[in-house]
Design a protein around this motif. Sequence first.
Motif, mmCIF file in Angstrom:
data_model
loop_
_atom_site.group_PDB
_atom_site.id
_atom_site.type_symbol
_atom_site.label_atom_id
_atom_site.label_comp_id
_atom_site.label_asym_id
_atom_site.label_seq_id
_atom_site.Cartn_x
_atom_site.Cartn_y
_atom_site.Cartn_z
ATOM 1 N N PHE A 31 9.480 13.630 37.320
ATOM 2 C CA PHE A 31 8.776 12.477 37.891
ATOM 3 C C PHE A 31 7.529 12.969 38.626
ATOM 4 C CE2 PHE A 31 8.009 8.884 40.727
ATOM 5 C CZ PHE A 31 8.226 7.805 39.868
ATOM 6 N N PRO A 32 6.386 12.298 38.445
ATOM 7 C CA PRO A 32 5.145 12.799 39.040
ATOM 8 C C PRO A 32 5.161 12.804 40.564
ATOM 9 C CG PRO A 32 4.804 10.651 37.980
ATOM 10 C CD PRO A 32 6.171 11.109 37.606
ATOM 11 N N ILE A 33 4.575 13.857 41.110
ATOM 12 C CA ILE A 33 4.465 14.011 42.563
ATOM 13 C C ILE A 33 3.033 13.705 42.976
ATOM 14 C CG2 ILE A 33 4.714 15.587 44.514
ATOM 15 C CD1 ILE A 33 6.505 17.339 42.726
ATOM 16 N N THR A 79 20.711 0.841 37.509
ATOM 17 C CA THR A 79 21.891 1.656 37.249
ATOM 18 C C THR A 79 21.453 3.029 36.738
ATOM 19 O OG1 THR A 79 22.039 0.523 35.111
ATOM 20 C CG2 THR A 79 23.459 -0.272 36.882
ATOM 21 N N ARG A 80 22.424 3.931 36.569
ATOM 22 C CA ARG A 80 22.074 5.316 36.252
ATOM 23 C C ARG A 80 21.282 5.449 34.961
ATOM 24 N NH1 ARG A 80 26.782 9.845 35.781
ATOM 25 N NH2 ARG A 80 26.766 9.208 33.594
ATOM 26 N N ASP A 81 21.611 4.622 33.971
ATOM 27 C CA ASP A 81 20.916 4.714 32.688
ATOM 28 C C ASP A 81 19.457 4.284 32.784
ATOM 29 O OD1 ASP A 81 21.097 1.535 31.407
ATOM 30 O OD2 ASP A 81 22.373 2.089 33.087
ATOM 31 N N GLU A 82 19.095 3.604 33.860
ATOM 32 C CA GLU A 82 17.721 3.129 34.025
ATOM 33 C C GLU A 82 16.857 4.080 34.848
ATOM 34 O OE1 GLU A 82 17.727 -1.566 34.300
ATOM 35 O OE2 GLU A 82 19.375 -0.763 35.510
ATOM 36 N N LEU A 83 17.444 5.149 35.368
ATOM 37 C CA LEU A 83 16.674 6.096 36.163
ATOM 38 C C LEU A 83 15.757 6.924 35.269
ATOM 39 C CD1 LEU A 83 19.399 7.507 38.602
ATOM 40 C CD2 LEU A 83 17.663 5.767 39.093
ATOM 41 N N PRO A 84 14.591 7.297 35.788
ATOM 42 C CA PRO A 84 13.745 8.234 35.047
ATOM 43 C C PRO A 84 14.308 9.646 35.145
ATOM 44 C CG PRO A 84 12.798 7.820 37.204
ATOM 45 C CD PRO A 84 14.014 6.923 37.096
ATOM 46 N N ASP A 85 13.741 10.561 34.405
ATOM 47 C CA ASP A 85 14.089 11.970 34.537
ATOM 48 C C ASP A 85 13.459 12.469 35.840
ATOM 49 O OD1 ASP A 85 14.417 14.698 34.478
ATOM 50 O OD2 ASP A 85 13.791 14.934 32.384
ATOM 51 N N LEU A 86 14.298 12.662 36.848
ATOM 52 C CA LEU A 86 13.788 12.995 38.176
ATOM 53 C C LEU A 86 13.379 14.460 38.308
ATOM 54 C CD1 LEU A 86 16.266 10.820 40.222
ATOM 55 C CD2 LEU A 86 13.806 10.447 39.977
ATOM 56 N N MET A 106 11.644 11.485 46.326
ATOM 57 C CA MET A 106 11.026 10.644 47.350
ATOM 58 C C MET A 106 9.932 9.776 46.747
ATOM 59 S SD MET A 106 11.220 9.768 50.485
ATOM 60 C CE MET A 106 10.317 9.235 51.966
ATOM 61 N N ALA A 107 9.146 10.345 45.862
ATOM 62 C CA ALA A 107 8.086 9.566 45.207
ATOM 63 C C ALA A 107 8.679 8.414 44.408
ATOM 64 C CB ALA A 107 7.249 10.469 44.304
ATOM 65 N N TYR A 108 9.780 8.685 43.714
ATOM 66 C CA TYR A 108 10.425 7.622 42.945
ATOM 67 C C TYR A 108 10.973 6.537 43.864
ATOM 68 C CZ TYR A 108 13.850 5.089 40.206
ATOM 69 O OH TYR A 108 14.572 4.083 39.617
ATOM 70 N N LEU A 109 11.651 6.949 44.937
ATOM 71 C CA LEU A 109 12.215 5.971 45.862
ATOM 72 C C LEU A 109 11.127 5.081 46.460
ATOM 73 C CD1 LEU A 109 14.824 8.212 47.746
ATOM 74 C CD2 LEU A 109 15.257 6.610 45.862
ATOM 75 N N CYS A 110 10.017 5.690 46.835
ATOM 76 C CA CYS A 110 8.918 4.895 47.399
ATOM 77 C C CYS A 110 8.324 3.951 46.358
ATOM 78 C CB CYS A 110 7.837 5.815 47.956
ATOM 79 S SG CYS A 110 8.327 6.712 49.450
ATOM 80 N N SER A 111 8.342 4.360 45.098
ATOM 81 C CA SER A 111 7.732 3.540 44.043
ATOM 82 C C SER A 111 8.527 2.271 43.760
ATOM 83 C CB SER A 111 7.583 4.357 42.755
ATOM 84 O OG SER A 111 8.830 4.528 42.086
ATOM 85 N N ILE A 112 9.829 2.291 44.039
ATOM 86 C CA ILE A 112 10.653 1.104 43.758
ATOM 87 C C ILE A 112 10.969 0.301 45.010
ATOM 88 C CG2 ILE A 112 11.708 2.189 41.726
ATOM 89 C CD1 ILE A 112 14.287 2.512 43.450
ATOM 90 N N TYR A 113 10.715 0.870 46.187
ATOM 91 C CA TYR A 113 11.141 0.244 47.439
ATOM 92 C C TYR A 113 10.506 -1.125 47.621
ATOM 93 C CZ TYR A 113 12.209 -0.118 52.455
ATOM 94 O OH TYR A 113 12.665 -0.521 53.682
ATOM 95 N N GLY A 114 11.341 -2.087 47.922
ATOM 96 C CA GLY A 114 10.865 -3.454 48.131
ATOM 97 C C GLY A 114 10.989 -4.337 46.915
ATOM 98 N N THR A 115 11.169 -3.716 45.739
ATOM 99 C CA THR A 115 11.286 -4.512 44.515
ATOM 100 C C THR A 115 12.590 -4.261 43.761
ATOM 101 O OG1 THR A 115 10.108 -2.815 43.228
ATOM 102 C CG2 THR A 115 8.784 -4.596 44.197
ATOM 103 N N ARG A 116 13.162 -3.070 43.884
ATOM 104 C CA ARG A 116 14.396 -2.744 43.186
ATOM 105 C C ARG A 116 15.385 -2.094 44.157
ATOM 106 N NH1 ARG A 116 13.467 -2.757 37.610
ATOM 107 N NH2 ARG A 116 15.719 -3.199 37.480
ATOM 108 N N THR A 117 16.662 -2.252 43.855
ATOM 109 C CA THR A 117 17.739 -1.649 44.646
ATOM 110 C C THR A 117 18.609 -0.798 43.731
ATOM 111 O OG1 THR A 117 17.815 -3.459 46.258
ATOM 112 C CG2 THR A 117 19.809 -2.128 46.034
#
Length: 355
Positions: free
Chosen positions: A340-342, A330-337, A28-39
Amino acid sequence: MKEHLQARLAVEPKLINPKASANAKRLMAYLCSIYGTRTLTGQQFGVVSTPEMDVIRLATGKYPAVGGFDFMNDSPSRVERGSVPTDTPLAIDWWRNGGIVTFCWHWNAPKDLIDEPPDNGWHRGFYTTATTFDIAGAMNDETSEDHALLMRDIDAIASQLKRLRDEGIPVLWRPLHEASGGWFWWGAKGPEPCVKLWKIMYDRLTNRHGLNNLIWVWNGQHRDWYPGDDYVDIIGEDIYPPERTYVSNVERFRQALGYTAANKLIALSENGPLPDPDKMVGEGAPWLWNCTWYGGFICAQDASGAWDVGEQYTEREMLLKYYGHPITLTRDELPDLTVFPIPDDTEQEHRAANS
């Protein structure tokens, strides 16, 4: 309009379940961090065969970030008729390879299947036309057989979700989808029984089964069906434009914004043709992820039987554009979830007070 949209895109990474697992909080933290700028790019796995991901990789050199799965064949009324569940192990492999997991559930009605092939065979028992199961009656009588069968089915899916939980997998969980359309039995009797079933499912999976790995994606597609902010983490819209029609779907994005005054993440939880990423940026439709439906929506077999990009809905050129665009991930661009910091509660409260 732009200032208003920017304000609505500021979503706090706080889940509705106060006991959410660490990895659910991380996602959830990761999703919120990219929301509005990345899909996030996404793709549904096929039910019978699963060539979609390999077709995309061969065409674009990349895998989608989000893998879509379905508990359809885990429905007890299908299992008792010989269906073989497949998607839980597929989802475990997807996560282990660095992807994000989302699950829907084409929930075969637990009883009262019409079973008249070909259009209303038992295997189509999630459709209103293929069952006489009465959700309103089941919700109005908690002592009834119908209500008990619904709970049995939820418990059956819980056993699969526990396998994912025990692997540390956070799940973007999207049950009772497209309810307002009325074409599925859970939406056949209007909002009230469906909303009641949503709340019962949330309580049962969360409090009885301890499934704290779920991020709840509501996909009712009409504000009258919205169960309330305390029951929804993310809003999803399923959109199927005509073939080779590459639009931003901005009207539906704005519609989704209007379901609640609270700031919620909004995703394109199913799509036919891909949206044009340039139009998404230009028109203000920053979907958090997309999930292209399977089979002919993305791939086709040639004369030799080999799978390749199917261009009936999305042409290869648009597929390459979408997967190579600056806003898509894409998948290769995801961080290690898993690391990921909470954000802690103190930080969230501070940000809320200063927003």
